[in-house]
Design a protein around this motif. Structure first.
Motif, PDB file in Angstrom:
ATOM      1  N   GLY A   1    -100.717 -33.421  15.612  1.00 20.54           N
ATOM      2  CA  GLY A   1    -101.165 -34.569  15.063  1.00 20.54           C
ATOM      3  C   GLY A   1     -99.430 -35.058  15.132  1.00 20.54           C
ATOM      4  N   MET A   2     -98.407 -34.206  15.319  1.00 18.07           N
ATOM      5  CA  MET A   2     -97.324 -34.396  15.206  1.00 18.07           C
ATOM      6  C   MET A   2     -97.209 -34.487  16.600  1.00 18.07           C
ATOM      7  N   ASP A   3     -97.490 -33.521  17.676  1.00 17.40           N
ATOM      8  CA  ASP A   3     -97.580 -34.184  19.165  1.00 17.40           C
ATOM      9  C   ASP A   3     -97.871 -35.110  19.764  1.00 17.40           C
ATOM     10  N   LYS A   4     -99.212 -35.138  18.999  1.00 19.30           N
ATOM     11  CA  LYS A   4    -100.036 -36.349  19.631  1.00 19.30           C
ATOM     12  C   LYS A   4     -98.809 -37.500  19.702  1.00 19.30           C
ATOM     13  N   ASN A   5     -98.396 -37.668  18.601  1.00 27.71           N
ATOM     14  CA  ASN A   5     -98.016 -38.787  18.035  1.00 27.71           C
ATOM     15  C   ASN A   5     -96.423 -39.284  18.406  1.00 27.71           C
ATOM     16  N   ARG A   6     -95.694 -38.124  19.342  1.00 27.42           N
ATOM     17  CA  ARG A   6     -94.986 -37.772  20.320  1.00 27.42           C
ATOM     18  C   ARG A   6     -95.173 -38.547  21.822  1.00 27.42           C
ATOM     19  N   ARG A   7     -95.810 -39.730  21.779  1.00 29.17           N
ATOM     20  CA  ARG A   7     -96.132 -40.330  23.114  1.00 29.17           C
ATOM     21  C   ARG A   7     -95.421 -41.619  23.570  1.00 29.17           C
ATOM     22  N   VAL A   8     -95.745 -42.017  25.526  1.00 25.32           N
ATOM     23  CA  VAL A   8     -95.367 -43.312  25.759  1.00 25.32           C
ATOM     24  C   VAL A   8     -96.392 -43.936  26.331  1.00 25.32           C
ATOM     25  N   ILE A   9     -96.935 -45.268  26.276  1.00 20.79           N
ATOM     26  CA  ILE A   9     -98.507 -45.370  25.954  1.00 20.79           C
ATOM     27  C   ILE A   9     -97.788 -46.492  27.095  1.00 20.79           C
ATOM     28  N   SER A  10     -98.952 -47.669  27.165  1.00 23.81           N
ATOM     29  CA  SER A  10     -98.226 -48.746  28.424  1.00 23.81           C
ATOM     30  C   SER A  10     -99.836 -50.068  27.757  1.00 23.81           C
ATOM     31  N   ASP A  11     -99.905 -50.831  27.671  1.00 17.60           N
ATOM     32  CA  ASP A  11    -100.295 -52.021  27.784  1.00 17.60           C
ATOM     33  C   ASP A  11    -100.388 -52.837  28.615  1.00 17.60           C
TER      34      ASP A  11
ATOM     35  N   LEU B   1    -100.009 -50.581  38.962  1.00 17.29           N
ATOM     36  CA  LEU B   1     -99.604 -51.799  38.813  1.00 17.29           C
ATOM     37  C   LEU B   1     -99.055 -52.522  39.798  1.00 17.29           C
ATOM     38  N   LYS B   2     -98.570 -51.752  41.127  1.00 20.15           N
ATOM     39  CA  LYS B   2     -98.359 -52.018  42.077  1.00 20.15           C
ATOM     40  C   LYS B   2     -99.765 -52.987  43.105  1.00 20.15           C
ATOM     41  N   GLU B   3    -101.056 -52.033  42.947  1.00 20.14           N
ATOM     42  CA  GLU B   3    -102.301 -52.654  43.151  1.00 20.14           C
ATOM     43  C   GLU B   3    -102.274 -54.561  42.990  1.00 20.14           C
ATOM     44  N   THR B   4    -102.732 -53.946  41.215  1.00 20.06           N
ATOM     45  CA  THR B   4    -102.791 -54.715  40.593  1.00 20.06           C
ATOM     46  C   THR B   4    -102.610 -56.027  40.665  1.00 20.06           C
ATOM     47  N   ASP B   5    -101.379 -56.122  40.147  1.00 21.43           N
ATOM     48  CA  ASP B   5    -100.200 -57.237  40.309  1.00 21.43           C
ATOM     49  C   ASP B   5    -100.183 -57.159  38.417  1.00 21.43           C
ATOM     50  N   LEU B   6    -100.671 -56.500  37.922  1.00 21.19           N
ATOM     51  CA  LEU B   6    -100.690 -56.763  36.219  1.00 21.19           C
ATOM     52  C   LEU B   6     -98.703 -56.702  35.826  1.00 21.19           C
ATOM     53  N   TYR B   7     -99.070 -56.892  34.587  1.00 21.67           N
ATOM     54  CA  TYR B   7     -97.744 -57.065  33.868  1.00 21.67           C
ATOM     55  C   TYR B   7     -97.993 -56.297  33.014  1.00 21.67           C
ATOM     56  N   ALA B   8     -96.947 -55.106  32.514  1.00 19.80           N
ATOM     57  CA  ALA B   8     -96.565 -53.930  31.633  1.00 19.80           C
ATOM     58  C   ALA B   8     -95.615 -53.959  30.464  1.00 19.80           C
ATOM     59  N   ILE B   9     -96.364 -53.671  29.230  1.00 20.62           N
ATOM     60  CA  ILE B   9     -95.385 -53.192  28.717  1.00 20.62           C
ATOM     61  C   ILE B   9     -95.820 -51.339  28.299  1.00 20.62           C
ATOM     62  N   ILE B  10     -94.263 -51.338  27.826  1.00 20.29           N
ATOM     63  CA  ILE B  10     -94.018 -49.187  27.947  1.00 20.29           C
ATOM     64  C   ILE B  10     -93.948 -49.271  26.144  1.00 20.29           C
ATOM     65  N   GLU B  11     -94.607 -48.334  25.742  1.00 19.66           N
ATOM     66  CA  GLU B  11     -94.613 -48.499  24.466  1.00 19.66           C
ATOM     67  C   GLU B  11     -94.078 -47.253  23.860  1.00 19.66           C
ATOM     68  N   GLY B  12     -92.909 -46.976  23.330  1.00 25.02           N
ATOM     69  CA  GLY B  12     -92.568 -45.524  22.503  1.00 25.02           C
ATOM     70  C   GLY B  12     -93.212 -45.279  21.178  1.00 25.02           C
ATOM     71  N   HIS B  13     -93.625 -43.593  21.069  1.00 26.26           N
ATOM     72  CA  HIS B  13     -93.335 -43.338  19.525  1.00 26.26           C
ATOM     73  C   HIS B  13     -93.805 -41.960  19.312  1.00 26.26           C
ATOM     74  N   THR B  14     -93.068 -41.785  18.319  1.00 25.82           N
ATOM     75  CA  THR B  14     -92.269 -40.456  17.699  1.00 25.82           C
ATOM     76  C   THR B  14     -93.153 -39.891  16.785  1.00 25.82           C
ATOM     77  N   ASN B  15     -93.249 -38.968  16.067  1.00 23.31           N
ATOM     78  CA  ASN B  15     -93.651 -38.123  15.415  1.00 23.31           C
ATOM     79  C   ASN B  15     -93.077 -38.640  13.753  1.00 23.31           C
ATOM     80  N   ASN B  16     -92.352 -38.084  12.340  1.00 25.06           N
ATOM     81  CA  ASN B  16     -92.252 -38.014  11.913  1.00 25.06           C
ATOM     82  C   ASN B  16     -90.857 -37.270  11.504  1.00 25.06           C
ATOM     83  N   SER B  17     -90.307 -36.060  12.466  1.00 24.78           N
ATOM     84  CA  SER B  17     -89.888 -35.219  12.125  1.00 24.78           C
ATOM     85  C   SER B  17     -88.207 -35.720  12.063  1.00 24.78           C
ATOM     86  N   ALA B  18     -88.010 -36.329  12.128  1.00 18.86           N
ATOM     87  CA  ALA B  18     -86.628 -36.529  11.769  1.00 18.86           C
ATOM     88  C   ALA B  18     -86.385 -38.218  11.308  1.00 18.86           C
TER      89      ALA B  18
END
Length: 134
Positions: A97-107, A31-48
């Motif tokens: 699938g539950m493990d993979k749904n528990r993730r934080v990604i970015s755009d 991000l520092k090298e490219t000077d881009l903007y980013a959104i951090i997106e959090g996802h969970t599974n449905n176990s609660a």
């Protein structure tokens, strides 16, 4: 663009392993090298409950965002949003699938306007769906 996909311990805002922090560090450099903007997106599974999962996803995105800021990313170029269980990408009926749904990604975005438009639309979606049980 570089992808970010950070895994967390179950029902926790603690990284699964130290390797996850290394991913955040690499992403901060990108991000520092490219000077881009980013959104951090959090996802969970449905176990609660949907409410619990929404709060958990918010804590996780806040953690990643704060680490990025601590690593020198301009806070004005970041947004964070927790989706909770509202947007599963994988099958919650399998442990994998539950493990993979528990993730934080970015755009990433080129301008503040692009980021802010995306965030406004995403936030509207979350506000409508965050407490709906999946």
């Amino acid at each position: 663009a570089k992808d970010l996909n950070v895994q967390f311990k179950n029902d926790s805002a603690v990284y699964q392993t130290s390797l996850e922090y290394d991913k955040v560090k690499e992403y901060a450099d990108f991000l520092k090298e490219t000077d881009l903007y980013a959104i951090i997106e959090g996802h969970t599974n449905n176990s609660a409950t949907a409410r619990h999962n929404h709060e958990l996803s918010q804590k996780r995105t806040a953690k990643v965002k704060q680490d990025l800021i601590n690593l020198g990313v301009n806070p004005n170029k970041l947004q964070a949003l927790g989706y909770g269980e509202s947007k599963p990408k994988f099958d919650n009926n399998t442990s994998d699938g539950m493990d993979k749904n528990r993730r934080v990604i970015s755009d990433v975005f080129n301008t503040a306007e692009e980021l802010n438009n995306y965030y406004a639309n995403a936030k509207s979606y979350v506000d409508k769906n965050k407490f709906i049980e999946q």
